[in-house]
Design a protein around this motif. Sequence first.
Motif, mmCIF file in Angstrom:
data_model
loop_
_atom_site.group_PDB
_atom_site.id
_atom_site.type_symbol
_atom_site.label_atom_id
_atom_site.label_comp_id
_atom_site.label_asym_id
_atom_site.label_seq_id
_atom_site.Cartn_x
_atom_site.Cartn_y
_atom_site.Cartn_z
ATOM 1 N N LEU A 678 0.896 -1.171 -0.168
ATOM 2 C CA LEU A 678 -0.098 -0.114 -0.098
ATOM 3 C C LEU A 678 0.994 1.261 -0.017
ATOM 4 N N THR A 680 1.813 5.016 0.954
ATOM 5 C CA THR A 680 1.549 5.851 1.984
ATOM 6 C C THR A 680 2.527 7.090 2.030
ATOM 7 N N CYS A 689 -2.811 6.838 3.387
ATOM 8 C CA CYS A 689 -2.339 5.590 2.599
ATOM 9 C C CYS A 689 -3.791 5.336 1.827
ATOM 10 N N CYS A 690 -3.734 4.646 0.463
ATOM 11 C CA CYS A 690 -4.729 4.306 -0.349
ATOM 12 C C CYS A 690 -5.576 5.761 -0.760
ATOM 13 N N ASN A 691 -4.468 6.397 -1.303
ATOM 14 C CA ASN A 691 -5.003 7.596 -2.044
ATOM 15 C C ASN A 691 -5.975 8.493 -1.109
ATOM 16 N N THR A 693 -7.776 7.757 1.432
ATOM 17 C CA THR A 693 -9.057 7.447 1.990
ATOM 18 C C THR A 693 -8.497 6.694 3.372
ATOM 19 N N GLU A 713 -8.778 -2.763 2.685
ATOM 20 C CA GLU A 713 -7.451 -2.170 3.039
ATOM 21 C C GLU A 713 -7.556 -1.613 4.214
ATOM 22 N N TYR A 714 -8.651 -1.008 5.178
ATOM 23 C CA TYR A 714 -8.777 -0.289 6.124
ATOM 24 C C TYR A 714 -8.394 -1.381 7.258
#
Length: 728
Positions: A678, A680, A689-691, A693, A713-714
């Motif tokens: 991922l 970061t 991280c994750c754009n 989100t 991903e969370y």
Amino acid sequence: MTSIIKLHCLSGAGDESPPCYVLQIDEFKILLDCGWDEKFDMDFIKELKRHVNSIDAVLLSHSDPLHLGALPYAVGKLGLNCPIYATLPIYKMGQMFMYDLYQAHRNVSDFDLFTLDDVDAAFDRIQQLKYNQSVNMKGKGLGIRITPLPAGHSLGGTVWRIAAPGEEDIVYAPDFNHKKERHLNGCEIERLMRPSLLLLGAMNADYVQQRRRLRDEKLMTTILTTLRGGGCVLVCTDTAGRVLELAHMLDQLWRNRDSGLVAYSLLLLSNVSYNVVEFAKSQIEWMSDKLTRAFEGARSNPFALRHLQLCHSVAEVTRTPGPKVVLASFPDLEAGFARDLFLQWAPHQQNSIVLTARTSPGTLARDLVEKGGDRTIELVIRKRLRLEGAELEEFLQQQKQRVHHNNTIKEETTGISSDSDSDGELEMWVVTGRHDIPVRHDTRPSGCFKSNKRHHAMYPFHEDRNRNDDYGEIIKPEDYRLAEIVDAEGEIRDVPPAPPQKQEPEEEMTEIPSKCVTSVRQVSIKANIQYIELEGRCDGESLLRVVAQAKPRSIVGLRAPEPALMALKKYCEAENIENIFIPNKGDIIDATTESHIYQVKLTDALMSGLVWRPCGDAELAWLSAACCPRAMRPLPDDESTSDVLMSLEPAEGTAHTASFINTVKLSELRTAIAKIGLNTEFSGGALECCNGTIAIRRLENGRVALEGVLSEEYYKVRELLYDQFAIV
């Protein structure tokens, strides 16, 4: 972290009995000295027996019997089995002390409290240390460190510094001397500064010591006056401790031609006098700086005593003509050559008896110090006499019966034996050794009669005794026996050469037939009795100054009469020392620094239910338990009391909120997230991280907050965040 510190005074508290203490630091028990006095008190041994199996280490401070006399008994008879720590001189000279003590009592009685083998076994367990060499304890003693420091009282004498876990520092100083002497440096007072607990020998707390110059002049005056008057001087001293100071001083005086002493004899009398002087020659590095420099510079050994004659029996002293000065053991006059010479010389007024130590109450020397001479006293005389007449015949008859019995057993063991095979009648004649394997011929009996077969050994071994030495001479055991002289009173001192025998005896006699007799004699003391203190200890004024400079938080006064202990207590109160303990024999002193600290046991049921979580280099677990008393624990032997130990038992029905233990670094968390693929980046003090989100922020109260859209991903990021903590 502090430690629980307790001191159990087995002996040497509240009186002048020999020092012996059990120092407990948490679960680790240290035996401080193991002394025995002239009375060989068995009540003290019973007390020691209770603790002998729980002792983890022994520390010896001096080499005389007052500090280690019971060690051979503890090792040989009680089974003491733990490391023993001492310096090299204590190891060497301590053996000489115990050899001399054993032989002195064996010469006049059937002494059986310990043997020379017990002495060797005890000293074989000693781990030899150098001054200032620190040793870390292991096992239960993890975190405890011991360090020997110079004491100045005797060669190799030690003040022990014991560092306990935390800031606890214990100093054990039973006997020490801060003043330099001819052959010893003084105690290093600066190494004793500010201990948490000072275990102090307060023997001289109220004693005013005469100046060294005046003591030396008094000794010289006594010696010169007696010798010029045609008398002899007996100086009662120990075997291998303070005698070195006296021997060195007197030999220097004999070397001075102006003193007029060259015409007289100077003798050292003990069972091990030769070994003591030889060991002293090899231990110059343990002595004073002056002697060390003299040896390094001119290579002159200060203990190459040219005028000192070494003697090992009273007969050798008697054969020395003219007036003489004799240094003899022991200082208490209860046993040894000093007592023998005292009985011979005390009735003659031209002689002098010099006492160099006060010794224990009840001894002959202490009685003479307190009451003086010029009187008649009643003494118990013990002797070992050779058997004669009917007693000798009875002993020889018993000896012959014992030899005949042993030979009979030997013949039955290694000679002709009978055995039966499966038919019960086969008789075997086997002449073998003890471990030989007999071989039977593979023959079958023919006819209806049994046949006797002779068997031989498969691996016969015959040991031939060598009757000649390396040069071809016939070995005669009687040539190696010591010469003996029986004095006018029939007392045995040495072993005479046995008469030549035409044939070799069946069993060699190991000792001269003798018996011990006891009588009571009225001894008239007309000789000049002089007490010249040469013990080599701090006097009262110096001892109290050392206490004031050391400034311990707590102090325990040990081995001293009541007036000396009261003087020490009064001085400590004036110096505002926090805690002063004056224990009696058998008391247990709780010297723990913290006031509210307790020792509990963790039960197996409690430990098996703990769940450990890793946190860095350590592991953590949540503990929910209740403190309650355990069952009564019976004590060994004949003790009538039991200890009530507190323990922690699992507490039922208790719940707690999970605790997150650790400090999370966002940089380390970013590395862990990057490992799962991922992306970061840091933005506005938060880790995104994750754009963008998911965001991880550090709050003002130090906690970490996780924000973002619920997704796969969370939950992965949340799991990585939880892994940074130890959750208990």
